[in-house]
Design a protein around this motif. Structure first.
Motif, PDB file in Angstrom:
ATOM      1  N   VAL A 104      22.231  -6.287  29.456  1.00 61.41           N
ATOM      2  CA  VAL A 104      21.748  -6.012  28.110  1.00 61.41           C
ATOM      3  C   VAL A 104      22.860  -6.363  27.117  1.00 61.41           C
ATOM      4  O   VAL A 104      24.003  -5.949  27.297  1.00 61.41           O
ATOM      5  N   THR A 105      22.518  -7.155  26.122  1.00 59.76           N
ATOM      6  CA  THR A 105      23.542  -7.510  25.130  1.00 59.76           C
ATOM      7  C   THR A 105      23.799  -6.316  24.228  1.00 59.76           C
ATOM      8  O   THR A 105      22.889  -5.573  23.866  1.00 59.76           O
ATOM      9  N   GLU A 106      25.064  -6.140  23.877  1.00 56.74           N
ATOM     10  CA  GLU A 106      25.427  -4.956  23.097  1.00 56.74           C
ATOM     11  C   GLU A 106      25.610  -5.249  21.620  1.00 56.74           C
ATOM     12  O   GLU A 106      25.682  -4.355  20.799  1.00 56.74           O
ATOM     13  N   ARG A 107      25.748  -6.518  21.302  1.00 58.07           N
ATOM     14  CA  ARG A 107      26.012  -6.880  19.903  1.00 58.07           C
ATOM     15  C   ARG A 107      25.812  -8.375  19.758  1.00 58.07           C
ATOM     16  O   ARG A 107      25.684  -9.090  20.752  1.00 58.07           O
ATOM     17  N   GLN A 108      25.840  -8.823  18.518  1.00 56.43           N
ATOM     18  CA  GLN A 108      25.789 -10.251  18.271  1.00 56.43           C
ATOM     19  C   GLN A 108      27.018 -10.894  18.921  1.00 56.43           C
ATOM     20  O   GLN A 108      28.098 -10.303  18.932  1.00 56.43           O
ATOM     21  N   ASN A 109      26.836 -12.062  19.454  1.00 59.05           N
ATOM     22  CA  ASN A 109      27.904 -12.833  20.107  1.00 59.05           C
ATOM     23  C   ASN A 109      28.294 -12.331  21.496  1.00 59.05           C
ATOM     24  O   ASN A 109      29.136 -12.926  22.151  1.00 59.05           O
TER      25      ASN A 109
ATOM     26  N   GLY B 153      11.233 -11.826  21.309  1.00 64.50           N
ATOM     27  CA  GLY B 153      11.754 -11.807  19.941  1.00 64.50           C
ATOM     28  C   GLY B 153      10.621 -11.828  18.950  1.00 64.50           C
ATOM     29  O   GLY B 153       9.471 -11.583  19.290  1.00 64.50           O
ATOM     30  N   SER B 154      10.949 -12.163  17.716  1.00 70.42           N
ATOM     31  CA  SER B 154       9.872 -12.278  16.737  1.00 70.42           C
ATOM     32  C   SER B 154       9.463 -13.736  16.532  1.00 70.42           C
ATOM     33  O   SER B 154       8.350 -14.010  16.099  1.00 70.42           O
ATOM     34  N   GLY B 155      10.374 -14.670  16.816  1.00 69.53           N
ATOM     35  CA  GLY B 155      10.036 -16.077  16.644  1.00 69.53           C
ATOM     36  C   GLY B 155       9.398 -16.684  17.882  1.00 69.53           C
ATOM     37  O   GLY B 155       8.267 -17.121  17.868  1.00 69.53           O
TER      38      GLY B 155
ATOM     39  N   PHE C  54      11.449  -7.517   7.404  1.00 71.21           N
ATOM     40  CA  PHE C  54      10.158  -7.037   7.949  1.00 71.21           C
ATOM     41  C   PHE C  54      10.117  -7.164   9.468  1.00 71.21           C
ATOM     42  O   PHE C  54       9.063  -7.350  10.053  1.00 71.21           O
ATOM     43  N   ARG C  55      11.294  -7.141  10.102  1.00 69.09           N
ATOM     44  CA  ARG C  55      11.381  -7.369  11.546  1.00 69.09           C
ATOM     45  C   ARG C  55      10.381  -6.546  12.353  1.00 69.09           C
ATOM     46  O   ARG C  55       9.849  -7.010  13.353  1.00 69.09           O
ATOM     47  N   LEU C  56      10.173  -5.297  11.887  1.00 70.41           N
ATOM     48  CA  LEU C  56       9.338  -4.396  12.677  1.00 70.41           C
ATOM     49  C   LEU C  56       7.901  -4.897  12.806  1.00 70.41           C
ATOM     50  O   LEU C  56       7.159  -4.452  13.669  1.00 70.41           O
TER      51      LEU C  56
ATOM     52  N   SER D  25      15.921  -7.472  19.782  1.00 75.11           N
ATOM     53  CA  SER D  25      15.080  -8.594  19.376  1.00 75.11           C
ATOM     54  C   SER D  25      13.660  -8.129  19.102  1.00 75.11           C
ATOM     55  O   SER D  25      13.222  -7.090  19.598  1.00 75.11           O
ATOM     56  N   GLY D  26      12.959  -8.915  18.313  1.00 76.03           N
ATOM     57  CA  GLY D  26      11.561  -8.629  18.014  1.00 76.03           C
ATOM     58  C   GLY D  26      11.376  -7.224  17.487  1.00 76.03           C
ATOM     59  O   GLY D  26      12.102  -6.767  16.609  1.00 76.03           O
ATOM     60  N   THR D  27      10.421  -6.523  18.062  1.00 79.21           N
ATOM     61  CA  THR D  27      10.166  -5.164  17.612  1.00 79.21           C
ATOM     62  C   THR D  27      10.957  -4.143  18.435  1.00 79.21           C
ATOM     63  O   THR D  27      10.679  -2.955  18.402  1.00 79.21           O
TER      64      THR D  27
ATOM     65  N   VAL E  51      15.855 -13.069  27.676  1.00 86.54           N
ATOM     66  CA  VAL E  51      14.715 -12.212  27.348  1.00 86.54           C
ATOM     67  C   VAL E  51      14.948 -11.726  25.923  1.00 86.54           C
ATOM     68  O   VAL E  51      15.579 -10.710  25.670  1.00 86.54           O
ATOM     69  N   SER E  52      14.481 -12.523  24.980  1.00 88.54           N
ATOM     70  CA  SER E  52      14.760 -12.267  23.571  1.00 88.54           C
ATOM     71  C   SER E  52      13.991 -13.289  22.759  1.00 88.54           C
ATOM     72  O   SER E  52      13.018 -13.875  23.247  1.00 88.54           O
ATOM     73  N   GLY E  53      14.464 -13.537  21.544  1.00 89.83           N
ATOM     74  CA  GLY E  53      13.876 -14.614  20.747  1.00 89.83           C
ATOM     75  C   GLY E  53      14.713 -15.868  20.916  1.00 89.83           C
ATOM     76  O   GLY E  53      15.555 -15.971  21.815  1.00 89.83           O
ATOM     77  N   ASP E  54      14.504 -16.815  20.019  1.00 88.43           N
ATOM     78  CA  ASP E  54      15.239 -18.068  20.113  1.00 88.43           C
ATOM     79  C   ASP E  54      16.727 -17.896  19.773  1.00 88.43           C
ATOM     80  O   ASP E  54      17.561 -18.675  20.207  1.00 88.43           O
ATOM     81  N   GLY E  55      17.035 -16.874  18.985  1.00 87.40           N
ATOM     82  CA  GLY E  55      18.414 -16.672  18.533  1.00 87.40           C
ATOM     83  C   GLY E  55      19.392 -16.460  19.673  1.00 87.40           C
ATOM     84  O   GLY E  55      20.517 -16.958  19.654  1.00 87.40           O
ATOM     85  N   LEU E  56      18.968 -15.717  20.672  1.00 93.18           N
ATOM     86  CA  LEU E  56      19.883 -15.435  21.784  1.00 93.18           C
ATOM     87  C   LEU E  56      20.109 -16.683  22.634  1.00 93.18           C
ATOM     88  O   LEU E  56      21.215 -16.925  23.117  1.00 93.18           O
ATOM     89  N   LEU E  57      19.083 -17.490  22.793  1.00 90.41           N
ATOM     90  CA  LEU E  57      19.249 -18.740  23.555  1.00 90.41           C
ATOM     91  C   LEU E  57      20.211 -19.679  22.829  1.00 90.41           C
ATOM     92  O   LEU E  57      21.056 -20.338  23.435  1.00 90.41           O
ATOM     93  N   TYR E  58      20.080 -19.715  21.514  1.00 87.99           N
ATOM     94  CA  TYR E  58      20.975 -20.527  20.693  1.00 87.99           C
ATOM     95  C   TYR E  58      22.440 -20.106  20.931  1.00 87.99           C
ATOM     96  O   TYR E  58      23.328 -20.937  21.104  1.00 87.99           O
ATOM     97  N   GLU E  59      22.638 -18.804  20.969  1.00 86.83           N
ATOM     98  CA  GLU E  59      23.979 -18.274  21.217  1.00 86.83           C
ATOM     99  C   GLU E  59      24.484 -18.682  22.598  1.00 86.83           C
ATOM    100  O   GLU E  59      25.633 -19.088  22.771  1.00 86.83           O
ATOM    101  N   VAL E  60      23.620 -18.585  23.573  1.00 82.61           N
ATOM    102  CA  VAL E  60      23.990 -18.908  24.950  1.00 82.61           C
ATOM    103  C   VAL E  60      24.302 -20.404  25.095  1.00 82.61           C
ATOM    104  O   VAL E  60      25.286 -20.788  25.725  1.00 82.61           O
TER     105      VAL E  60
HETATM  106  P1  ADP Z   1      14.439 -12.397  17.134  1.00 86.76           P
HETATM  107  O1  ADP Z   1      13.474 -13.500  17.464  1.00 86.76           O
HETATM  108  O2  ADP Z   1      13.791 -11.066  17.117  1.00 86.76           O
HETATM  109  O3  ADP Z   1      15.217 -12.707  15.902  1.00 86.76           O
HETATM  110  P2  ADP Z   1      16.711 -13.258  18.612  1.00 86.76           P
HETATM  111  O4  ADP Z   1      16.816 -13.576  20.039  1.00 86.76           O
HETATM  112  O5  ADP Z   1      16.606 -14.417  17.689  1.00 86.76           O
HETATM  113  O6  ADP Z   1      15.469 -12.313  18.351  1.00 86.76           O
HETATM  114  O7  ADP Z   1      17.952 -12.359  18.269  1.00 86.76           O
HETATM  115  C1  ADP Z   1      18.383 -12.099  16.979  1.00 86.76           C
HETATM  116  C2  ADP Z   1      19.882 -11.854  16.937  1.00 86.76           C
HETATM  117  O8  ADP Z   1      20.246 -10.659  17.622  1.00 86.76           O
HETATM  118  C3  ADP Z   1      20.714 -12.934  17.586  1.00 86.76           C
HETATM  119  O9  ADP Z   1      21.504 -13.538  16.598  1.00 86.76           O
HETATM  120  C4  ADP Z   1      21.603 -12.198  18.568  1.00 86.76           C
HETATM  121  O10 ADP Z   1      22.927 -12.668  18.544  1.00 86.76           O
HETATM  122  C5  ADP Z   1      21.580 -10.798  18.074  1.00 86.76           C
HETATM  123  N1  ADP Z   1      21.851  -9.782  19.097  1.00 86.76           N
HETATM  124  C6  ADP Z   1      21.917  -9.908  20.430  1.00 86.76           C
HETATM  125  N2  ADP Z   1      22.143  -8.710  21.024  1.00 86.76           N
HETATM  126  C7  ADP Z   1      22.239  -7.815  20.019  1.00 86.76           C
HETATM  127  C8  ADP Z   1      22.466  -6.401  19.977  1.00 86.76           C
HETATM  128  N3  ADP Z   1      22.621  -5.698  21.103  1.00 86.76           N
HETATM  129  N4  ADP Z   1      22.486  -5.830  18.756  1.00 86.76           N
HETATM  130  C9  ADP Z   1      22.295  -6.527  17.634  1.00 86.76           C
HETATM  131  N5  ADP Z   1      22.087  -7.857  17.610  1.00 86.76           N
HETATM  132  C10 ADP Z   1      22.053  -8.495  18.788  1.00 86.76           C
END
Ligand code: ADP
Ligand code: MG
Length: 470
Positions: free
Chosen positions: A50-55, A108-110, A181-183, A22-24, A75-84
């Protein structure tokens, strides 16, 4: 994966889910340097995953033992909370699961929700590590506040739960187009905004909504008398990556007065009938049987002419009962779910109720937001509260000049957009709405994540979840 415990003392226990991407990409480091020492100081036990991948987080919360934790912290952006949140709502025990206190630590970045929580506590606006530190501190204080969730039905019949916003046009374009431009962290949105103002485009659409000022809408819907269920959607995947082969979810769009409860079924689903894909005939009935012996058969009483549809590529089929036939599962069996019924919404392909309002326009943006912030530094909806039961609709209609738009975004950054006096900028409060894009090609996001482009509708479910706000 780290653990910290304090044997012999009754402590609060928090599960931290960290997204290393997430984020940078500094979430793990920030967590170790800032968050964990604060939790330890407060005597809070934690486990960090630590999450290893999306979903991955979606999957993890399926087997989460609720009684073991006093909080689930993202501990991330809003995207991970949405998933949870969507993972919790997909559990058979969603009603309890979604009540686990949810915390957010911005990495995260958002970071819209983190900015919002900071705002709700009355704290002055802070960014970066200061915001992160403040949110970690609020976790230690630990008080909860109800969190409204919005149930979204997409054109594919999927049902999603959203805590932040639904965006079309300018906002979703910037969000998705600036992914590369995530970085840059949060600066990606500034850059994206300027680029988009330079190449401004508009979208034709129809917006229908149920204003909050009209009381008794529920009673009106019931009086309209649609007391049968016409369509249902099998929205699980039998072995797609998202649902990990463990769950097929049955979701029905229901009208008020519907007799049958929402249902979902655990198990890997196969249909036991030999439907050949031709349109259902009169007298057709269907049932599904899980090969997983723990799961009860899928049967139940259905109304005449009901359609049960699956957009799932694996199940991918439509069922129709025409004899009040049987389909479904025992409502009290294991794994039967899926969220509160959308009592304010008609079916997506049906006309809106008469007491709703409607407009058709060319829009620069349509944003439905139910938190104050759209990003940690973007106070979009100053009046929004996490538990007010209101969807704030912000419309920017075509015809606004680039200058006025730029002024609008600059006012936003200072949380002053309510003062923007432009006939092109409109703020509406609603409890439900339907958005119908009337031209092809565009981006719609739910909580910053892209969803299928097409008509969608949504309604608020007040106080469904709980948010740690300190
Ligand atoms: P950001 O605000 O930086 O976008 P997010 O929390 O929104 O951060 O996360 C972005 C996406 O990363 C989410 O859709 C999430 O499912 C995905 N994600 C979670 N863990 C990983 C991982 N280990 N590798 C790649 N993507 C991941
Ligand atoms: Mg995101």
């Amino acid at each position: 994966r780290w653990k910290k415990s304090f044997p012999g003392r009754p402590q609060r226990r928090m599960l931290l889910l960290v997204n290393p991407c997430s984020g940078t990409g500094r979430a793990i480091a920030r967590c170790r340097q800032i968050v964990l020492p604060i939790l330890e100081e407060a005597g809070i036990e934690y486990e960090l995953k630590v999450t290893e991948r999306q979903n991955h987080a979606w999957e993890m919360v399926q087997s989460l033992r609720l009684e073991e934790w006093d909080g689930l912290v993202i501990v991330s952006g809003d995207g991970l909370l949405y998933e949870v949140i969507n993972g919790l709502m997909a559990r058979s025990d969603w009603e309890q699961a979604i009540k686990i206190p949810l915390g957010i630590v911005p990495a995260g970045s958002g970071n819209a929700l983190a900015g919002a929580v900071n705002h709700y506590t009355g704290h002055k606006r802070v960014m970066g590590d200061n915001l992160l530190t403040h949110l970690a501190f609020l976790l230690c204080k630990g008080a909860c506040r109800p969190l409204d969730l919005v149930s979204v039905t997409t054109s594919l019949g999927r049902r999603l739960f959203s805590f932040l916003c639904i965006a079309w046009g300018f906002v979703s374009d910037v969000d998705i187009e600036s992914e590369r431009f995530r970085l840059l962290g949060g600066a990606r949105f500034t850059l994206g905004t300027l680029a988009r103002i330079a190449s401004l485009r508009t979208y034709r659409g129809r917006l229908s909504y149920l204003p909050t000022s009209i009381p008794g809408d529920r009673a009106a819907a019931m009086a309209a008398g649609r007391n049968f269920i016409r369509s249902a959607t099998l929205c699980g995947q039998s072995d797609g990556p998202k649902l990990a082969g463990r769950r097929a979810a049955m979701h029905r769009n229901m009208s008020d007065g519907a007799l049958v409860e929402e249902m979902g079924l655990a198990g890997k689903w196969e249909s036991t009938d030999d439907w050949d894909g031709s349109p259902p005939q009169e007298g057709y009935s269907s049932s599904c049987q899980s090969p997983d012996s723990e799961t009860p058969p899928f049967s139940g009483i259905w109304q005449l002419g009901e359609t049960v549809q699956s957009p799932d590529p694996v199940i991918n089929r439509t069922f129709m009962t025409s004899n009040g036939g049987e389909l479904g599962g025992k409502a009290d069996g294991p794994g039967l779910v899926y969220g509160p019924p959308d009592d304010l919404l008609p079916f997506l392909d049906e006309p809106i109720p008469q007491h709703w309002r409607q407009e058709e326009n060319d829009y620069v943006l349509v944003l439905a937001i139910y938190q104050s912030h759209l990003a940690a530094d973007l106070l979009f909806s100053p009046l929004a509260l996490p538990d007010d039961g209101i969807i704030h609709l912000w419309l920017v209609r075509a015809g606004i000049s680039r200058r006025a738009l730029l002024r609008f975004f600059m006012a936003l950054a200072r949380g002053r957009n309510l003062n923007v006096d432009s006939p092109h900028v409109v703020h509406i409060t609603a409890r439900a709405f339907r958005l119908e894009p009337l031209q092809p090609g565009g981006i719609i996001t739910v909580d910053g994540e892209q969803v299928e482009y097409g008509p969608l509708q949504a309604q608020i479910h007040p106080h469904l979840a709980r948010l740690i706000v300190g």
